[in-house]
Design a protein around this motif. Structure first.
Motif, PDB file in Angstrom:
ATOM      1  N   ASN A  97      90.109 104.227 123.976  1.00  0.00           N
ATOM      2  CA  ASN A  97      90.744 103.045 124.558  1.00  0.00           C
ATOM      3  C   ASN A  97      92.028 103.431 125.279  1.00  0.00           C
ATOM      4  O   ASN A  97      92.968 103.957 124.670  1.00  0.00           O
ATOM      5  N   ASP A 144      94.385 101.621 126.481  1.00  0.00           N
ATOM      6  CA  ASP A 144      95.562 100.868 126.029  1.00  0.00           C
ATOM      7  C   ASP A 144      96.206 101.542 124.826  1.00  0.00           C
ATOM      8  O   ASP A 144      97.440 101.596 124.714  1.00  0.00           O
ATOM      9  N   GLN A 166      99.887 103.135 124.491  1.00  0.00           N
ATOM     10  CA  GLN A 166     100.792 102.749 123.420  1.00  0.00           C
ATOM     11  C   GLN A 166     101.281 103.974 122.653  1.00  0.00           C
ATOM     12  O   GLN A 166     102.473 104.093 122.333  1.00  0.00           O
TER      13      GLN A 166
END
Length: 370
Positions: A246, A248, A252
């Motif tokens: 992922n 994202d 992060q």
């Protein structure tokens, strides 16, 4: 039945397995179904609030859904055998400890059964169990050094070894590490690999290749590579290279790493408070503060005031090479200070007056001579 199936699937997607990091690297021998059964039980705990294990019941239909099985008479017989097998499973710590009296290493072995009891009665539609109290420090009231993972990311894996290795990779990622290097014999010991699979060819084919296949196809991670290292002609160490699929989560994680790095840079910059630095092109500078470029929290500047004209001079600090450059400039300023004997004498006299509390003539000391 369809409603219940949907309910279990929804719960499985939300279920979070939380474990102390020591538990992830401990020894315990389970097959894939036993691992999923145990991890499902762990996912039902409130690891942040509960402090004791309760007597619990788990419906057989729920167990079958966890395994993604249909309900058959063979399945019910399998559950009985599962209970018998799980009753013998233990969490094992096997490590070396430095004896404070003899200052020599000594081996420590400790085994703790996973269950206080586990019970299945023929004709009943559930299994009753209670986890062993000795496991509370690894599974309950966890405040630090623990790892959380989604049960759905292990549910479809075919190998227990895949699930164990996946746990380790998630543990490392949570600590902002994208690689895990481990001695081959140590890894095989943790996984309790039988002797039949301890030769490299068997281990590579049955354990590592299957783990890479399971993790890459069924989880939220991608195992990019498994590097091998030799001592002589023998493979003795492995390094797993991995990341989140992922984007994202990668963003992060990278942000968290950058924030941590920036905090270290700022701490290093702040150590120059009250100190002077010297650059040939700028002269003597005195540290003032630090600031972000345009407040975007991406680039950090160390701000100094030039002693000769009080002009602000800013230095971009991107990494610790820049900190080293500031350190050399600080050393140069100190060197030049001690070469100026008059300045040294004035400084020592000022320090002496401060220590004696004789501050009445402080202004005369600080005022430049005419």
């Amino acid at each position: 039945m369809k409603t219940q199936t949907k309910s279990i699937k929804k719960r499985a997607n939300k279920a979070i397995v939380t474990q102390d990091n020591r538990f992830i690297y401990a020894k315990y021998d389970m097959n894939a179904n036993e691992m999923k059964f145990f991890m499902w039980i762990v996912a039902q705990l409130n690891s942040q609030k509960e402090q004791l294990f309760q007597v619990c019941e788990i419906p057989l239909s729920e167990i079958f859904q966890v395994w993604q099985w249909g309900e058959t008479s063979e399945g019910y017989n399998y559950v009985r055998d599962l209970c018998y097998s799980m009753a013998k499973k233990a969490y094992v710590e096997d490590f070396k400890l430095l004896d404070e009296k003899t200052m020599k290493e000594k081996s420590v072995f400790q085994a703790m059964p996973l269950f206080k009891f586990i019970r299945y009665e023929q004709g009943q539609s559930y299994v009753t169990y209670q986890l062993n109290d000795s496991l509370t420090e690894y599974l309950l009231d966890l405040k630090r050094d623990f790892t959380q993972l989604k049960f759905s990311d292990i549910q479809q894996m075919k190998s227990a070894y895949s699930i164990r290795i996946y746990n380790m990779l998630v543990c490392e990622l949570k600590q902002n590490r994208q690689s895990l290097k481990m001695n081959l014999a140590v890894l095989q010991n943790i996984l309790e690999v039988p002797k039949s699979l301890q030769d490299w060819q068997g281990f590579q084919r049955r354990v590592l290749a299957q783990a890479k296949k399971d993790i890459n196809a069924k989880s939220n991670l991608i195992l990019l590579d498994i590097k091998t290292f030799k001592t002589g002609r023998k493979i003795t160490d492995l390094e797993f290279i991995f990341d989140y699929k992922n984007n994202d989560k990668r963003i992060q994680r990278d942000k968290e790493k950058q924030d941590s790095f920036n905090e270290a840079l700022i701490k290093a910059i702040e150590s120059y408070a009250g100190k002077s630095i010297y650059f040939k092109d700028y002269g003597e500078l005195i540290y003032r503060n630090w600031q972000w470029e345009n407040n975007d929290k991406k680039r950090i500047f160390a701000v100094f005031t030039r002693k000769s004209d009080e002009k602000l001079i800013c230095f971009l600090v991107k990494n610790f090479k820049d900190i080293n450059a500031l350190q050399k400039a600080k050393d140069k300023a100190e060197e030049m200070f001690y070469l100026d004997t008059e300045a040294v004498k004035a400084g020592l006299e000022f320090k002496k007056k401060l220590e004696q509390g004789s501050l009445f003539n402080l202004n005369s000391l600080l005022s430049p001579k005419k």
